[in-house]
Design a protein around this motif. Structure first.
Motif, PDB file in Angstrom:
ATOM      1  N   LEU A 134      -2.191  -8.088   0.516  1.00 50.27           N
ATOM      2  CA  LEU A 134      -3.001  -6.914   0.848  1.00 50.27           C
ATOM      3  C   LEU A 134      -2.550  -5.668   0.084  1.00 50.27           C
ATOM      4  O   LEU A 134      -3.376  -4.930  -0.450  1.00 50.27           O
ATOM      5  CB  LEU A 134      -2.959  -6.652   2.358  1.00 50.27           C
ATOM      6  CG  LEU A 134      -3.707  -7.651   3.231  1.00 50.27           C
ATOM      7  CD1 LEU A 134      -3.402  -7.403   4.711  1.00 50.27           C
ATOM      8  CD2 LEU A 134      -5.203  -7.570   2.970  1.00 50.27           C
ATOM      9  N   VAL A 135      -1.249  -5.444   0.048  1.00 61.74           N
ATOM     10  CA  VAL A 135      -0.735  -4.246  -0.636  1.00 61.74           C
ATOM     11  C   VAL A 135      -0.975  -4.344  -2.137  1.00 61.74           C
ATOM     12  O   VAL A 135      -1.397  -3.368  -2.770  1.00 61.74           O
ATOM     13  CB  VAL A 135       0.756  -4.010  -0.311  1.00 61.74           C
ATOM     14  CG1 VAL A 135       1.345  -2.907  -1.167  1.00 61.74           C
ATOM     15  CG2 VAL A 135       0.913  -3.666   1.176  1.00 61.74           C
ATOM     16  N   MET A 136      -0.744  -5.517  -2.706  1.00 64.84           N
ATOM     17  CA  MET A 136      -0.995  -5.669  -4.147  1.00 64.84           C
ATOM     18  C   MET A 136      -2.481  -5.508  -4.453  1.00 64.84           C
ATOM     19  O   MET A 136      -2.843  -4.832  -5.418  1.00 64.84           O
ATOM     20  CB  MET A 136      -0.468  -7.008  -4.652  1.00 64.84           C
ATOM     21  CG  MET A 136       1.043  -7.014  -4.751  1.00 64.84           C
ATOM     22  SD  MET A 136       1.688  -8.398  -5.689  1.00 64.84           S
ATOM     23  CE  MET A 136       1.410  -7.808  -7.350  1.00 64.84           C
ATOM     24  N   SER A 137      -3.342  -6.099  -3.638  1.00 68.41           N
ATOM     25  CA  SER A 137      -4.786  -5.950  -3.851  1.00 68.41           C
ATOM     26  C   SER A 137      -5.194  -4.493  -3.795  1.00 68.41           C
ATOM     27  O   SER A 137      -5.976  -4.015  -4.624  1.00 68.41           O
ATOM     28  CB  SER A 137      -5.571  -6.732  -2.796  1.00 68.41           C
ATOM     29  OG  SER A 137      -5.377  -8.102  -2.963  1.00 68.41           O
ATOM     30  N   GLN A 197      -6.823  -2.223  -6.774  1.00 67.81           N
ATOM     31  CA  GLN A 197      -8.063  -1.466  -6.569  1.00 67.81           C
ATOM     32  C   GLN A 197      -7.870   0.009  -6.894  1.00 67.81           C
ATOM     33  O   GLN A 197      -8.718   0.628  -7.545  1.00 67.81           O
ATOM     34  CB  GLN A 197      -8.553  -1.622  -5.132  1.00 67.81           C
ATOM     35  CG  GLN A 197      -9.100  -2.991  -4.812  1.00 67.81           C
ATOM     36  CD  GLN A 197      -9.384  -3.162  -3.330  1.00 67.81           C
ATOM     37  OE1 GLN A 197      -9.078  -2.297  -2.506  1.00 67.81           O
ATOM     38  NE2 GLN A 197      -9.960  -4.303  -2.966  1.00 67.81           N
ATOM     39  N   LEU A 198      -6.754   0.590  -6.418  1.00 67.62           N
ATOM     40  CA  LEU A 198      -6.483   2.004  -6.684  1.00 67.62           C
ATOM     41  C   LEU A 198      -6.356   2.304  -8.175  1.00 67.62           C
ATOM     42  O   LEU A 198      -6.636   3.413  -8.613  1.00 67.62           O
ATOM     43  CB  LEU A 198      -5.214   2.454  -5.956  1.00 67.62           C
ATOM     44  CG  LEU A 198      -5.301   2.555  -4.438  1.00 67.62           C
ATOM     45  CD1 LEU A 198      -3.923   2.813  -3.825  1.00 67.62           C
ATOM     46  CD2 LEU A 198      -6.281   3.649  -4.039  1.00 67.62           C
ATOM     47  N   HIS A 199      -5.927   1.312  -8.943  1.00 65.15           N
ATOM     48  CA  HIS A 199      -5.810   1.465 -10.394  1.00 65.15           C
ATOM     49  C   HIS A 199      -7.083   1.026 -11.123  1.00 65.15           C
ATOM     50  O   HIS A 199      -7.106   0.943 -12.345  1.00 65.15           O
ATOM     51  CB  HIS A 199      -4.602   0.682 -10.915  1.00 65.15           C
ATOM     52  CG  HIS A 199      -3.304   1.362 -10.649  1.00 65.15           C
ATOM     53  ND1 HIS A 199      -2.652   1.293  -9.438  1.00 65.15           N
ATOM     54  CD2 HIS A 199      -2.545   2.155 -11.435  1.00 65.15           C
ATOM     55  CE1 HIS A 199      -1.544   2.003  -9.490  1.00 65.15           C
ATOM     56  NE2 HIS A 199      -1.456   2.538 -10.680  1.00 65.15           N
ATOM     57  N   ASP A 205      -9.954  -5.088 -11.548  1.00 63.32           N
ATOM     58  CA  ASP A 205     -10.619  -6.221 -10.909  1.00 63.32           C
ATOM     59  C   ASP A 205      -9.789  -7.466 -11.185  1.00 63.32           C
ATOM     60  O   ASP A 205     -10.124  -8.290 -12.042  1.00 63.32           O
ATOM     61  CB  ASP A 205     -12.036  -6.364 -11.465  1.00 63.32           C
ATOM     62  CG  ASP A 205     -12.792  -7.535 -10.844  1.00 63.32           C
ATOM     63  OD1 ASP A 205     -12.418  -7.957  -9.721  1.00 63.32           O
ATOM     64  OD2 ASP A 205     -13.728  -8.036 -11.490  1.00 63.32           O
ATOM     65  N   VAL A 206      -8.658  -7.575 -10.468  1.00 65.42           N
ATOM     66  CA  VAL A 206      -7.731  -8.678 -10.696  1.00 65.42           C
ATOM     67  C   VAL A 206      -7.044  -9.009  -9.374  1.00 65.42           C
ATOM     68  O   VAL A 206      -6.849  -8.134  -8.534  1.00 65.42           O
ATOM     69  CB  VAL A 206      -6.702  -8.303 -11.802  1.00 65.42           C
ATOM     70  CG1 VAL A 206      -5.793  -7.203 -11.367  1.00 65.42           C
ATOM     71  CG2 VAL A 206      -5.921  -9.487 -12.289  1.00 65.42           C
ATOM     72  N   THR A 207      -6.726 -10.282  -9.188  1.00 67.61           N
ATOM     73  CA  THR A 207      -5.999 -10.711  -7.992  1.00 67.61           C
ATOM     74  C   THR A 207      -4.527 -10.897  -8.344  1.00 67.61           C
ATOM     75  O   THR A 207      -4.147 -10.897  -9.517  1.00 67.61           O
ATOM     76  CB  THR A 207      -6.540 -12.050  -7.458  1.00 67.61           C
ATOM     77  OG1 THR A 207      -6.273 -13.074  -8.429  1.00 67.61           O
ATOM     78  CG2 THR A 207      -8.035 -11.970  -7.152  1.00 67.61           C
ATOM     79  N   ARG A 208      -3.735 -11.108  -7.323  1.00 65.23           N
ATOM     80  CA  ARG A 208      -2.300 -11.352  -7.524  1.00 65.23           C
ATOM     81  C   ARG A 208      -2.077 -12.586  -8.409  1.00 65.23           C
ATOM     82  O   ARG A 208      -1.237 -12.568  -9.303  1.00 65.23           O
ATOM     83  CB  ARG A 208      -1.660 -11.533  -6.146  1.00 65.23           C
ATOM     84  CG  ARG A 208      -0.199 -11.816  -6.156  1.00 65.23           C
ATOM     85  CD  ARG A 208       0.290 -11.883  -4.715  1.00 65.23           C
ATOM     86  NE  ARG A 208       1.585 -12.526  -4.644  1.00 65.23           N
ATOM     87  CZ  ARG A 208       2.103 -13.031  -3.570  1.00 65.23           C
ATOM     88  NH1 ARG A 208       1.442 -12.982  -2.431  1.00 65.23           N
ATOM     89  NH2 ARG A 208       3.292 -13.577  -3.576  1.00 65.23           N
ATOM     90  N   GLN A 225       1.499  -1.014 -13.918  1.00 70.32           N
ATOM     91  CA  GLN A 225       1.606   0.230 -13.140  1.00 70.32           C
ATOM     92  C   GLN A 225       1.354  -0.040 -11.664  1.00 70.32           C
ATOM     93  O   GLN A 225       2.052   0.485 -10.799  1.00 70.32           O
ATOM     94  CB  GLN A 225       0.625   1.272 -13.665  1.00 70.32           C
ATOM     95  CG  GLN A 225       0.919   1.722 -15.077  1.00 70.32           C
ATOM     96  CD  GLN A 225      -0.175   2.608 -15.638  1.00 70.32           C
ATOM     97  OE1 GLN A 225      -1.134   2.954 -14.942  1.00 70.32           O
ATOM     98  NE2 GLN A 225      -0.036   2.984 -16.893  1.00 70.32           N
ATOM     99  N   ALA A 226       0.355  -0.859 -11.376  1.00 67.82           N
ATOM    100  CA  ALA A 226       0.051  -1.206  -9.981  1.00 67.82           C
ATOM    101  C   ALA A 226       1.203  -1.992  -9.369  1.00 67.82           C
ATOM    102  O   ALA A 226       1.581  -1.750  -8.211  1.00 67.82           O
ATOM    103  CB  ALA A 226      -1.250  -2.012  -9.913  1.00 67.82           C
ATOM    104  N   VAL A 227       1.793  -2.906 -10.116  1.00 60.47           N
ATOM    105  CA  VAL A 227       2.913  -3.699  -9.619  1.00 60.47           C
ATOM    106  C   VAL A 227       4.117  -2.790  -9.367  1.00 60.47           C
ATOM    107  O   VAL A 227       4.828  -2.965  -8.364  1.00 60.47           O
ATOM    108  CB  VAL A 227       3.254  -4.855 -10.594  1.00 60.47           C
ATOM    109  CG1 VAL A 227       4.549  -5.542 -10.205  1.00 60.47           C
ATOM    110  CG2 VAL A 227       2.105  -5.857 -10.628  1.00 60.47           C
ATOM    111  N   ASP A 228       4.342  -1.830 -10.235  1.00 55.56           N
ATOM    112  CA  ASP A 228       5.440  -0.874 -10.020  1.00 55.56           C
ATOM    113  C   ASP A 228       5.243  -0.096  -8.719  1.00 55.56           C
ATOM    114  O   ASP A 228       6.201   0.127  -7.970  1.00 55.56           O
ATOM    115  CB  ASP A 228       5.567   0.095 -11.192  1.00 55.56           C
ATOM    116  CG  ASP A 228       6.179  -0.540 -12.425  1.00 55.56           C
ATOM    117  OD1 ASP A 228       6.778  -1.632 -12.312  1.00 55.56           O
ATOM    118  OD2 ASP A 228       6.049   0.065 -13.515  1.00 55.56           O
TER     119      ASP A 228
END
Length: 165
Positions: A25-28, A32-34, A37-40, A113-116
């Protein structure tokens, strides 16, 4: 409704399942915030290809810890988004070689960036030592379960991580 914390505390596998759900959920949300359109699972494939492009699907499945059937479906989605290509291997036409496209490389860089941000949320309040201890403990738990599977055949390899979930 979230499971009762007392129930989760009594059953580690339930706690781990709940933890995995929260990770997704947090990664998704971060993706989205970045604007991604990609999943974990898709990000893991893009990351692995960025580290070693041009591998066959069997190797990629092993490197990401995904089973081959799910990987094949996920690669189909990534192909449709024009983030990867699959070409027949020169050595064995039954196998395909997976490569990142330029768009896939850009997406993977943006996903970092999203993963960070996800990692910052995950490890908020932890010391580097605690993070390293967690990575070691998780590695030992994984090795124990892989050994338990050893009697029934080869276990899928865990995704290659940098030790920081």
């Amino acid at each position: 409704m979230a499971p009762d914390p007392q129930t989760r505390a009594a059953y580690p596998r339930i706690r781990l399942a709940y933890f995995n759900k929260l990770v997704n959920l947090v990664m998704s949300r971060q993706f989205q915030l970045h604007g991604l359109d990609v999943t974990r699972e898709q990000e893991a494939i893009l990351r692995e290809l960025a580290q070693g492009d041009g591998c066959n699907q069997a190797e990629l499945a092993q490197r990401t810890g995904q089973d081959r059937n799910n990987l094949s479906r996920t690669l189909g989605l990534l192909e449709a988004k024009q983030l990867v290509t699959r070409d027949a291997s020169r050595d064995d036409k039954r196998h395909s070689v997976v490569r990142l496209t330029p768009s896939g490389r850009r997406m993977q860089q943006q996903a970092l960036q999203a993963v960070d941000r996800y990692r910052a949320a995950l490890y908020a309040g932890f010391t580097p030592r605690e993070i390293d201890d967690f990575a070691r403990t998780l590695g030992r738990l994984t090795a124990n379960l892989e050994a338990a599977l050893g009697a029934s055949g080869p276990a899928p390899r865990a995704p290659k991580e940098d030790g920081h979930a």
